[in-house]
Design an enzyme around this catalytic site. Sequence first.
Site: not given
Length: 126
Positions: A20, A88-90, A107
């Site tokens: 992100h 999402p974070e990843k 993630e």
Amino acid sequence: GETAFLAEYKGGGYVSEMEHLSCFVPGMLALGSSVFDPILNRNHHRDIPLQAPEKELKLESRNHVELADKLLNGCMESYEMMPTGLGPEKFKFFINHPASSRIKVLESRYILRPETVESIFVMYRV
């Protein structure tokens, strides 16, 4: 519009994963293009013609804004793929897949990162 993603470089090769935090890049490119765009930084209200180096810089600035727009589309697509609508974070991306299956979340947690919203704001202002 067209979509682009930023791949990570690991172990001598590219990995099709994006975090992100990378969603800050569209805003950064857009800000940079506005700084170096001679039209935005010089008084052209009098129709002063651009010199050759300024014309090249103008074209390069436009290329940066176009890339920023594609990258921002990729970031926004990651938000659209989440049931909550929060990015999402990843995630892993697949370039040649249709939009509905182009992103796989690695993630899903969301830790209040503002990068995508900042890039949207900067693109709106540029």
